[in-house]
Design an enzyme around this catalytic site. Structure first.
Site, PDB file in Angstrom:
ATOM      1  N   LYS A 153       0.845  -1.198   0.000  1.00 48.54           N
ATOM      2  CA  LYS A 153       0.000   0.000   0.000  1.00 48.54           C
ATOM      3  C   LYS A 153       0.880   1.248   0.000  1.00 48.54           C
ATOM      4  O   LYS A 153       1.901   1.291   0.699  1.00 48.54           O
ATOM      5  CB  LYS A 153      -0.907  -0.024   1.240  1.00 48.54           C
ATOM      6  N   SER A 210      -9.728   2.121   3.053  1.00 49.79           N
ATOM      7  CA  SER A 210      -8.882   2.854   2.137  1.00 49.79           C
ATOM      8  C   SER A 210      -7.971   1.981   1.294  1.00 49.79           C
ATOM      9  O   SER A 210      -7.477   2.414   0.262  1.00 49.79           O
ATOM     10  CB  SER A 210      -8.016   3.823   2.930  1.00 49.79           C
ATOM     11  N   SER A 242      -9.707  -0.420   7.130  1.00 44.79           N
ATOM     12  CA  SER A 242      -9.152  -0.269   5.782  1.00 44.79           C
ATOM     13  C   SER A 242      -8.487  -1.513   5.206  1.00 44.79           C
ATOM     14  O   SER A 242      -8.145  -1.547   4.022  1.00 44.79           O
ATOM     15  CB  SER A 242      -8.158   0.888   5.743  1.00 44.79           C
TER      16      SER A 242
END
Lengths: 504, 512
Positions: free
Chosen positions: B85, B160, B184
């Site tokens: 990420k 997210s 997330s």
């Protein structure tokens, strides 16, 4: 930038009409090897931005780790100031934007300081001789220093009017201890002297603890003077101003004195004091308005979530307490006895901020009286001329001791020694190098000296006769003549011997 | 069900890929190329990646192959590629956090998680898309455009960490790293049919994780199987001196628990169903899959208990005070002075530092980020602190107590991971509160610091989209997640006749 000089009330009148209250905030940079929250060196100087890492630059993703040595120093300072040591405390974020703050928040402590509720006794010379004044300590807390801005262009060195600014983050993250007093009240006309004595006392205490270089001129000890006035006898607290970064002992006293006179003039004419930050101007001896600082200024403190609480064990605190060095007052009494100084000599030494320098000079081999003499006369005069602190003079106690040793060895005399001081202070090298380069050695060549003595006797037959008649005291005139001819570079004792040998 | 060797490499689990590497069936370089090719082929439809590092990945793969040849493997996953990420710093590789304000920034250091991936020999394929600074539940708040759900390209992949979940769901990576502040990792896992684990707070180092909310953030594995998550957890977990909040204890035996759980025997395990996390507000198809999963657990021998956590109803409110407060302070550093975007005000010849900060922050932050900065600044302001931040901290304590009481009655707690399946792109963009509600079931774990996993539970009846079951365990008992998660996964896959993701159906959608 021009400042319109404000009206001032005389200090004496100001104190007849008003009572001053002071709060002193002292920031001390610790001399730990590494920074507060990372492993970067915490040493002074260094090429700009070479002592940095992701953490002290506040790069995204970086995290702080507490320097346990700094915590130890904070606890020791707290203990030396008779504070209670928190058994559990946290760091907090103080949020505000400034280019020299890498994260735009300072990791500090807020409502949970490591040390609180202490006191320390400082000595001043009042109208009726030495007095002890107790200063109460509200708190001592840990925080990190910010980077250092250099504002280029403009006349003031401040950000307004500068062409551009440079920031050095070497200082960012250096461990700081902020020591805050409770309002100091009741000192009246002694208030400026108490302020100075307090800072001098702190410096001595911190030096004794070995936790900081306490060099005001390098900013490793910085003092903010909060001062307010209230009508005499009212027992109230007035609106205060905060005079920032007063960076010498002398300035602490002068700034306090100035603010008393300035605020008194405003209050007496029916005006009111603006709560603000003020800047101290060393050169002109005045403070000028900085930014307005209302109580509404909001740093949005909250506990630092990247750090765990600091919880020093009671055992550790007691260990540190037991290992504290002798407190300054006791130490001074001991040193005074060891050195054989009179009360006045000791007081002058301490008052001039020369105690550590004299102590180091004695440790380096000089006699106590010689060490005191050089620092308090010759060097104090020069520091005064340059408007600087004794400790800021570019000469070490070891060099002073060495110069005295040269005098003791007869290689130079006191008069030449002054020239050696000139040379060392001018950066010409070690005392020996200055003596050699300037040709300052005492003439001990018996031939040259003998010739000069003979010439002096011949030129002053009447004086010579007096000596022959047993008036030995008259020899002074001949010695003076010889010394003059030798331009001071003669051993006066030897000259006297030679004269008496010839005229006995 | 196909035999392992007949399954194309990119569709296999990381554990199977490790076996293929060990058997000499493939090499790390070949494997890495296959995933890079897959990214080339399908990511234009999905947009899971913000940056692909083909060169770096292939170099690391070649090094892994050399190690294998000389028998010096560094971990069970040596040579198996991974995606990271974009909120974790990578030395010399762009790290934007999905924000314009960090465009072009090349971090000078690796996050500890990244260091551990590299040390364990996993080639890093690239950086995955995310909501800006991890603020969102749909990845629509990325300044670089949204990621699409591989199950239905007009739907969100969760957030997210939608990029990591979509990359794994679409076979662009066998493994990915996510971060979870309020869900997330888990919520994207639920809506993309993948596995996501939020470890115990402090179980994985946060050093190099660009913080949204430091007291809630936690990095963790994003995978297609529970065992893969455990293998990745073992690689990234454990104490780190650079993170003062990291736990100084060994990683719980997660791999072993995942292997044991896969047998499907949960005899004597007490599973608590949280009354407050289900029912009203939960999509019927989601609730249905969840209820069926609970029935399976019963069949496997688990004892079901109903537990109540009365303070969970305050979790969302507390979260939206704590998180923005910390975020408002964390994001203050983006001021154009040292790195990242710098915008100069127009028509000003010599702007002041403050003007440059203001203009840059205005241009560089998106609306959701600004919304949270404003919220947090307000909540921390003097006069409001006690009523907001202070009160929210008290709620956290109450929620932790709810968990403590619940874990007296049950070994693990279960709930649907998210109240709905993937919603349509744009559907909730204008309604922040509706968006926030998507995290209602995941947030309590972050507030209390306990670990959680989302495991695929099947497809919702009404829309055919994936549903996730969330399993929660007490702090430091991450191994329980893996035991129960692996059991549930095994039982479900037995029902489905294989993994939830159907490669043919997937490719059809991606070709749309």
């Amino acid at each position: 930038m021009t400042h319109t000089a404000p009206e001032l009330m005389s200090f004496e009148e100001a104190l007849e009409r008003f009572d001053p209250a002071m709060g002193l905030e002292v920031h001390v940079e610790l001399n730990s090897a590494t920074k507060m929250f990372c492993g970067c060196p915490a040493s002074f100087g260094g090429e700009p931005n070479t002592q940095t890492c992701p953490t002290c630059l506040g790069l995204p993703g970086s995290m702080p780790v507490v320097n346990s040595k700094a915590v130890e120093s904070a606890i020791r300072i707290g203990l030396a100031l008779n504070c209670s040591i928190a058994d559990w405390c946290r760091f907090a974020r103080k949020n505000y934007f400034y280019p020299d703050m890498p994260k735009n928040f300072q990791t500090s402590q807020y409502d949970e300081p490591i040390a609180f509720d202490g006191w320390t006794d400082v000595e001043i010379v009042g109208e009726e001789g030495p007095e002890t004044f107790r200063v109460e300590i509200e708190r001592a807390h840990m925080e990190e220093d910010t980077g250092k801005s250099l504002h280029v262009g403009g006349s003031t060195g401040r950000i307004h009017g500068a062409d551009y600014s440079l920031v050095d983050y070497n200082r960012a993250g250096i461990p700081l201890i902020e020591i805050v007093t409770r309002p100091i009240m009741g000192a009246r006309h002694n208030a400026p002297a108490v302020a100075r004595a307090y800072v001098a006392h702190l410096r001595e205490l911190l030096l004794g603890l070995g936790v900081s270089d306490v060099r005001m001129e390098q900013g490793s000890l910085r003092c903010d003077v909060n001062l307010s006035l209230a009508p005499a006898g009212s027992g109230q607290l007035g609106t205060r101003t905060e005079t920032k970064n007063v960076n010498s002992l002398r300035s602490v006293e002068r700034a306090a004195r100035y603010e008393i006179s300035r605020q008194a003039a405003i209050l007496a004419s029916g005006g009111s004091i603006l709560q603000e930050t003020r800047h101290w101007h060393e050169d002109t001896g005045v403070t000028t308005s900085g930014r307005e600082k209302s109580d509404a200024e909001d740093y949005r403190y909250f506990p630092e979530p990247d750090l765990v609480p600091v919880a020093p064990s009671r055992e550790w605190v007691e260990e540190l307490r037991a290992a504290l060095p002798e407190p300054p007052r006791e130490r001074r009494a001991r040193l005074q006895a060891d050195w054989g100084f009179s009360d006045l000599e000791m007081r002058d030494t301490v008052g001039a901020g020369a105690l550590p320098l004299v102590a180091e000079t004695i440790a380096a081999g000089a006699s106590p009286q010689a060490a005191r003499k050089w620092w308090l006369s010759e060097l104090a005069r020069r520091a005064n001329e340059q408007g600087t602190e004794l400790s800021a003079l570019p000469i070490t106690p070891a060099a002073v001791a060495r110069i005295q040793a040269l005098v003791d060895e007869g290689a130079i005399n006191d008069k030449l020694a002054r020239q050696v001081f000139d040379g060392v202070l001018a950066g010409e090298g070690t005392p020996e190098e200055v003596v050699a380069a300037r040709g300052l050695a005492v003439v001990s060549d018996e031939g040259a000296l003998g010739d000069a003595v003979d010439r002096a006797i011949k030129a002053n037959p009447d004086v010579a006769d007096k000596i022959r008649d047993g008036k030995v005291a008259a020899a002074g005139a001949l010695i003076g003549a010889v010394m003059k001819e030798m331009r001071g570079q003669a051993d006066a004792g030897r000259v006297r011997e030679l004269i008496l040998e010839r005229l006995s | 069900m196909s035999t392992p060797t007949s399954v194309p490499l990119i569709q296999r689990s990381a554990a199977r890929l490790a076996e293929a590497l060990a058997a000499g069936e493939t090499t790390s370089v070949e494997l890495t190329r296959l995933f890079l090719d897959r990214i080339d082929a399908v990511d234009s439809s999905v947009h899971a990646f913000l940056h692909v590092d083909a060169e770096g990945a292939l170099d690391a793969a070649a090094a892994s192959d050399e190690r294998r040849a000389s028998g010096e493997l560094r971990s069970a996953l040596d040579g198996v590629p991974v995606a990271v990420k974009d909120v974790l710093t990578t030395e010399g590789l762009p790290t934007t956090c999905g924000s314009k304000i960090l465009e072009g920034w090349l971090p000078p250091y690796d996050a500890t998680v990244v260091t551990r991936l590299k040390d364990a020999g996993l080639p890093i394929l690239g950086k995955t898309n995310m909501d800006e600074f991890a603020m969102g539940s749909s990845t629509e708040h990325s300044a670089y455009g949204p990621t699409r759900n591989p199950w239905a390209l007009d739907r969100i992949p969760g957030g997210s960490g939608g990029g990591s979940a979509a990359a794994v769901a679409a076979f662009m990576a066998p493994l990915a790293i996510g971060t979870d502040t309020g869900g997330s990792i888990r919520q994207p896992g639920a809506v993309t049919g993948t596995v996501g684990v939020k470890p115990t707070y402090g179980g994985v180092s946060r050093y190099g994780l660009v913080a949204m909310a430091n007291s809630l953030d936690q990095a963790g594995p994003v995978t297609r199987t529970v065992l893969d998550a455990a293998l990745l957890h073992e690689v990234i977990g454990g104490h780190d001196v650079m993170d003062s909040t990291s736990i100084d204890q060994p990683v719980p035996p997660v791999e072993q628990s995942a292997r044991e759980g896969a047998i499907g025997d949960l005899d004597g395990v007490r599973v608590g169903v949280v009354t407050e996390l289900g029912g009203e507000g939960y999509q019927p198809g989601v609730q249905e899959r969840f209820d069926q999963a609970v029935e399976l657990l019963v069949k496997a021998g688990a004892e079901i208990v109903q537990v109540t956590c009365p303070n969970f109803v305050h979790a969302l409110a507390a979260y939206y005070l704590v998180m923005p407060s910390e975020a408002s302070s964390n994001l203050a550093r983006f001021d154009a002075m040292r790195y990242g975007l710098r915008v100069l005000p127009e028509g000003v010849e010599a702007p002041s530092a403050e003007e440059v900060m203001r203009v840059t922050r205005d241009a560089g932050f998106g609306d959701e980020v600004k919304r949270r900065i404003i919220l947090g600044t307000y909540a921390l302001s003097s006069g409001y602190y006690d009523a907001y931040y202070g009160q929210a901290q008290k709620v956290r304590t109450l929620i932790s107590r709810d968990f403590e009481r619940a874990f007296e009655q049950a070994d693990v707690l279960v709930s649907p991971t998210a109240p709905t399946t993937a919603f349509k792109l744009g559907e909730k963009l204008d309604d922040p509160l509706a968006m926030y509600l998507n995290d209602v079931a995941t947030i309590p774990a972050n507030l209390a610091g306990v670990p959680g996993i989302s495991v695929p539970a099947g497809l919702a009846e009404e829309d055919g989209l994936p549903v996730g079951v969330q399993i929660l365990a007490p702090a430091l008992a991450d191994d329980r997640l893996y035991r129960v998660g692996a059991a549930l996964e095994a039982l479900l896959e037995r029902q489905w006749g294989g993994p939830l993701i159907d490669p043919d159906k997937l490719d059809k959608e991606l070709a749309r």
